[in-house]
Design a protein around this motif. Sequence first.
Motif: not given
Length: 468
Positions: A344-360, A313-316, A243-249
């Motif tokens: 989770x996403x407040x309008x016009x905020x900078x969305x995070x990019x969740x990165x490098x998810x490996x499913x093995x 968000x989540x990465x690695x 789960x990710x999220x973003x917000x602003x001032x």
Amino acid sequence: MLDLSFAPHSVNAADFGFLPENSADENSAALQAIVNRGGDIVIDVPGVYDLSETIRLGDDVSLRFGAGVYVRRALSADGTQHQGYVFVNKGAYERKYNQNISITGLHLIASGMEPSYENQTESDMVTGLRAHLAFFYVRNLTIRDFELLDLGRCAFGIQICTFENAILENIHIEGGKDAVHFGKGSKFVVRHGVFRTFDDPIALNAHDYATSNPQMGWIENGVIEDCYDLDQESTTGFFCRILAGSWGDWTEGMVVRHSDSVVSDGRVYRVCMKPDGASYISRTRPTHTDGAAELDGITWVMVQDDDPIYNCGCRNIHFKDIFLEKKRPVAFSVHFDNDKWSHSYYPDSEAPVQKDLIFENIFFLADVPVLITANAPVNAIKLINSVVENSRVNLAHIDLPGLDYGKTHILISGCTLRAHGETELVTAEPGREATLKILGSIVENDDMSAVVRGDVRVISSDIPVKSE
């Protein structure tokens, strides 16, 4: 008060009044006095130990429970439930790190009791911390050989937030709510887990409902391996929620609702109201330095002043050797919430990019139509060395102002594709874009026809793939 001044650094709890035959109140007092000293504590007299109070753990403490030892939540002598948590670290209440905490061999009986916000008091509950084993601001935490088979519908089994270095091994949890619930932190492993839960067995909730994690922030550098999602008749959620999220001032006149966040005066504040979807207009800036304050009829909780971030968000994260025995609509969800509990996403905020998810080494032992869905931006999804039944990767789209998804790169490598007939491998809803590589994979059945739908560009593939 017990006098433990003469006790050696490693002690047997029975020598200091922690015994199966004692009352819940007596055992709570005895165990708290013992753990206050720290060191290695052994509980090896077989039996059921009742506890009526939360046990608060400080630095450098190890609890080792022997065979035949069970800890049971119980009411106090006056018939009331004083216990918010079973175990919590002392620093959770002051936002100060504890370190070197170890719990081994704990077999917990919840007895229908759990932390809830109906019986919350300021002294025994931290807003957003709601688990039987609850840790907030902790380094070097180890939980091994833990069993909880009657988890209720309100509290999590284990919750860890604002952490560094967490090891969970040989975990068996069954019941209603999330088994293992992470908030912000780095360097962790969940290994050898057996789960049968109505909700998510594992939640990686960098963002969360206002009442489900005490802080927000990136969850990174983790391994989840050799875990089983056992079958049961009913379910909700996913094997893992990412789960990710973003917000602003904060701005005057902004519209907010339950669980929305803002940055103000270098601190992060969250709206904590009823989860009914109601909207509120905020005209007064939150500036309080601790706790909650009501402004314009809105309850604002100050959640963090040491990390005034704007997204998370989540990465690695590496999932390995996962056995899906439960029939779920979706196994893994890379997620933005968008409901009455939270968006989770407040309008016009900078969305995070969740990165490098490996499913093995993902194994399907039940029907799971969607292996991975993502309605949040993610840079890359790698599915490797897995046995895939009739299941797909789905890129979903939420139409919100300012939300930029970018491109997702998908790799399917070394997999056995075991479906029959026309089979969707990757689907992208309008507004989502992906590239796909398929390398070293095997189609087991001659009648299988692989299909991708939407804006999915197949860069290379060693099996025939039709684009639609």
